[in-house]
Design an enzyme around this catalytic site. Structure first.
Site, PDB file in Angstrom:
ATOM      1  N   SER A 147       0.799  -1.225   0.000  1.00 10.70           N
ATOM      2  CA  SER A 147       0.000   0.000   0.000  1.00 10.70           C
ATOM      3  C   SER A 147       0.833   1.278   0.000  1.00 10.70           C
ATOM      4  CB  SER A 147      -0.962   0.022   1.193  1.00 10.70           C
ATOM      5  OG  SER A 147      -0.260   0.211   2.408  1.00 10.70           O
ATOM      6  N   LYS A 193       0.539   4.527   6.801  1.00 12.52           N
ATOM      7  CA  LYS A 193      -0.138   5.413   5.851  1.00 12.52           C
ATOM      8  C   LYS A 193       0.367   6.835   6.025  1.00 12.52           C
ATOM      9  CE  LYS A 193      -3.068   2.307   4.223  1.00 12.52           C
ATOM     10  NZ  LYS A 193      -2.240   1.128   4.443  1.00 12.52           N
TER      11      LYS A 193
END
Length: 144
Positions: A65, A102
Site C-alpha cells: 500500500s 499510511k
C-alpha cells in the site's frame, strides 16, 4: 474494510553499535572518476538513523500500500514515537486494533490515512474508529 498489513516490531540494540567503513565524499552514480580518492571513516547506522533511542523502533513492512512512498514489502522502517504527527508525514497507526502504515492527511472535514498505491483506498477516520498514531517513519532500509 479489513487492513491487510502486518508489522513485526524490533527495538534498537544500542549496546552493539557496529561501525563500518564509510566513504564520506560520496560515490558518483554517473561516469566513474579514475582519480577518486576515498576518505574512509567509520559510521554506525544506529547513530545516523536513530535520534531518540528510547522512542525508536524498527518494523518490517508487509504489503504494497505504500510503494509510491518508497516503502516496499519486506523493507525495514525506522519509527520514532517521540515525533509529533503532522500533515503529510508517514505514520505507523493502530486503527481498530490493527497496525497499518499510511500518510497522514488533515482536512477541514477530518483525518485521512492515505495509501501511496492507487490499488488501495484512503481510510477516513471517524469518531467510531479507535485510532492511535504509534510513531512517525523517519527512514526506510531496503534490499536492492
Amino acid at each position: 474494510m479489513p487492513i491487510k498489513n502486518k508489522l513485526s516490531f524490533f527495538v534498537s540494540d544500542t549496546n552493539n553499535n557496529l561501525e563500518l567503513p564509510y566513504f564520506s565524499g560520496g560515490i558518483k552514480a554517473g561516469f566513474p572518476s579514475p582519480a577518486a580518492d576515498f576518505d574512509e571513516t567509520k559510521i554506525s547506522l544506529d547513530k545516523v538513523l536513530v535520534k531518540n533511542h528510547e522512542a525508536t523502533f524498527y518494523a518490517k513492512a508487509s504489503g504494497t500500500s505504500m510503494i509510491g512512498a518508497g516503502i516496499d514489502d519486506g523493507d525495514i522502517m525506522v519509527i520514532d514515537r517521540s515525533l509529533e504527527p503532522q500533515n503529510g508525514k508517514i505514520a505507523v497507526c493502530c486503527i481498530d486494533g490493527e497496525f497499518t502504515v499510511k500518510r497522514i492527511k488533515i482536512e477541514k472535514d477530518g483525518l485521512f490515512l492515505l495509501p501511496e498505491n492507487k490499488d488501495y483506498q484512503p481510510i477516513k477516520v471517524t469518531e467510531e474508529n479507535d485510532l492511535i498514531i504509534w510513531g512517525i517513519v523517519t527512514y526506510v532500509i531496503k534490499a536492492m
